[in-house]
Design a protein around this motif. Structure first.
Motif, mmCIF file in Angstrom:
data_model
loop_
_atom_site.group_PDB
_atom_site.id
_atom_site.type_symbol
_atom_site.label_atom_id
_atom_site.label_comp_id
_atom_site.label_asym_id
_atom_site.label_seq_id
_atom_site.Cartn_x
_atom_site.Cartn_y
_atom_site.Cartn_z
ATOM 1 N N VAL A 1 0.859 -1.184 0.000
ATOM 2 C CA VAL A 1 0.000 0.000 0.000
ATOM 3 C C VAL A 1 0.894 1.232 0.000
ATOM 4 O O VAL A 1 1.638 1.469 0.957
ATOM 5 N N PRO A 2 0.851 2.027 -1.060
ATOM 6 C CA PRO A 2 1.714 3.215 -1.107
ATOM 7 C C PRO A 2 1.296 4.258 -0.075
ATOM 8 O O PRO A 2 0.117 4.415 0.228
ATOM 9 N N VAL A 3 2.282 4.949 0.479
ATOM 10 C CA VAL A 3 2.048 6.003 1.452
ATOM 11 C C VAL A 3 2.157 7.330 0.733
ATOM 12 O O VAL A 3 3.147 7.579 0.038
ATOM 13 N N ARG A 4 1.122 8.183 0.881
ATOM 14 C CA ARG A 4 1.148 9.485 0.216
ATOM 15 C C ARG A 4 2.228 10.372 0.815
ATOM 16 O O ARG A 4 2.471 10.357 2.015
ATOM 17 N N THR A 5 2.857 11.155 -0.044
ATOM 18 C CA THR A 5 3.821 12.145 0.418
ATOM 19 C C THR A 5 3.254 13.523 0.141
ATOM 20 O O THR A 5 2.477 13.712 -0.789
ATOM 21 N N GLY A 6 3.631 14.492 0.950
ATOM 22 C CA GLY A 6 3.185 15.852 0.734
ATOM 23 C C GLY A 6 1.691 16.027 0.834
ATOM 24 O O GLY A 6 1.058 16.555 -0.078
ATOM 25 N N VAL A 7 1.110 15.577 1.935
ATOM 26 C CA VAL A 7 -0.344 15.630 2.095
ATOM 27 C C VAL A 7 -0.846 17.069 2.001
ATOM 28 O O VAL A 7 -1.840 17.339 1.320
ATOM 29 N N LEU A 8 -0.174 18.017 2.650
ATOM 30 C CA LEU A 8 -0.597 19.414 2.558
ATOM 31 C C LEU A 8 -0.432 19.939 1.138
ATOM 32 O O LEU A 8 -1.284 20.677 0.641
ATOM 33 N N LYS A 9 0.640 19.565 0.473
ATOM 34 C CA LYS A 9 0.868 20.006 -0.902
ATOM 35 C C LYS A 9 -0.276 19.551 -1.801
ATOM 36 O O LYS A 9 -0.706 20.277 -2.684
ATOM 37 N N GLN A 10 -0.802 18.371 -1.570
ATOM 38 C CA GLN A 10 -1.908 17.851 -2.374
ATOM 39 C C GLN A 10 -3.243 18.463 -1.970
ATOM 40 O O GLN A 10 -4.109 18.697 -2.807
ATOM 41 N N GLN A 11 -3.431 18.735 -0.703
ATOM 42 C CA GLN A 11 -4.725 19.177 -0.194
ATOM 43 C C GLN A 11 -4.972 20.675 -0.364
ATOM 44 O O GLN A 11 -6.107 21.088 -0.604
ATOM 45 N N VAL A 12 -3.948 21.494 -0.235
ATOM 46 C CA VAL A 12 -4.122 22.959 -0.282
ATOM 47 C C VAL A 12 -4.803 23.433 -1.563
ATOM 48 O O VAL A 12 -5.738 24.233 -1.498
ATOM 49 N N PRO A 13 -4.410 22.976 -2.767
ATOM 50 C CA PRO A 13 -5.119 23.438 -3.967
ATOM 51 C C PRO A 13 -6.614 23.078 -3.957
ATOM 52 O O PRO A 13 -7.441 23.845 -4.448
ATOM 53 N N ILE A 14 -6.956 21.956 -3.386
ATOM 54 C CA ILE A 14 -8.366 21.557 -3.278
ATOM 55 C C ILE A 14 -9.102 22.519 -2.358
ATOM 56 O O ILE A 14 -10.205 22.983 -2.669
ATOM 57 N N TRP A 15 -8.508 22.844 -1.227
ATOM 58 C CA TRP A 15 -9.127 23.785 -0.291
ATOM 59 C C TRP A 15 -9.305 25.161 -0.923
ATOM 60 O O TRP A 15 -10.294 25.836 -0.676
ATOM 61 N N LEU A 16 -8.336 25.575 -1.728
ATOM 62 C CA LEU A 16 -8.393 26.899 -2.345
ATOM 63 C C LEU A 16 -9.492 27.008 -3.399
ATOM 64 O O LEU A 16 -9.943 28.100 -3.714
#
Length: 90
Positions: free
Chosen positions: A41-56
């Motif tokens: 099972v791959p572990v995501r890296t940069g969770v904030l990097k991935q999530q911030v554009p969605i929040w914006l």
């Protein structure tokens, strides 16, 4: 910051910047750490990097943010975003 801490902090930062009349801000997410151990099972890296554009693009910030783009290398490169804000209507 954790996701739970970062989301309200981002909203407050963006709304505050718009209220001050700022047109462009820099949001630094960091690049994230590589914690993937190579398992099934791959572990995501940069969770904030991935999530911030969605929040914006959603919720309270959807009507505030005009554009999001990756920052220049000297401003954080892959670990930061330029965020263009709409003018606050009077």
């Amino acid at each position: 910051m954790t996701l739970a801490e970062a989301h309200p902090a981002l909203i407050q930062f963006i709304l505050s910047a718009q209220a001050k009349g700022l047109k462009l801000v820099l949001v630094i997410t960091g690049k994230g750490k590589n914690r993937d151990q190579g398992g099934p099972v791959p572990v995501r890296t940069g969770v904030l990097k991935q999530q911030v554009p969605i929040w914006l693009r959603s919720g309270a910030l959807a009507g505030v943010v005009l554009e999001t783009s990756s920052a220049h290398q000297r401003h954080g490169g892959d670990g930061a975003y330029y965020v263009t804000l709409r003018r606050l209507r009077k």
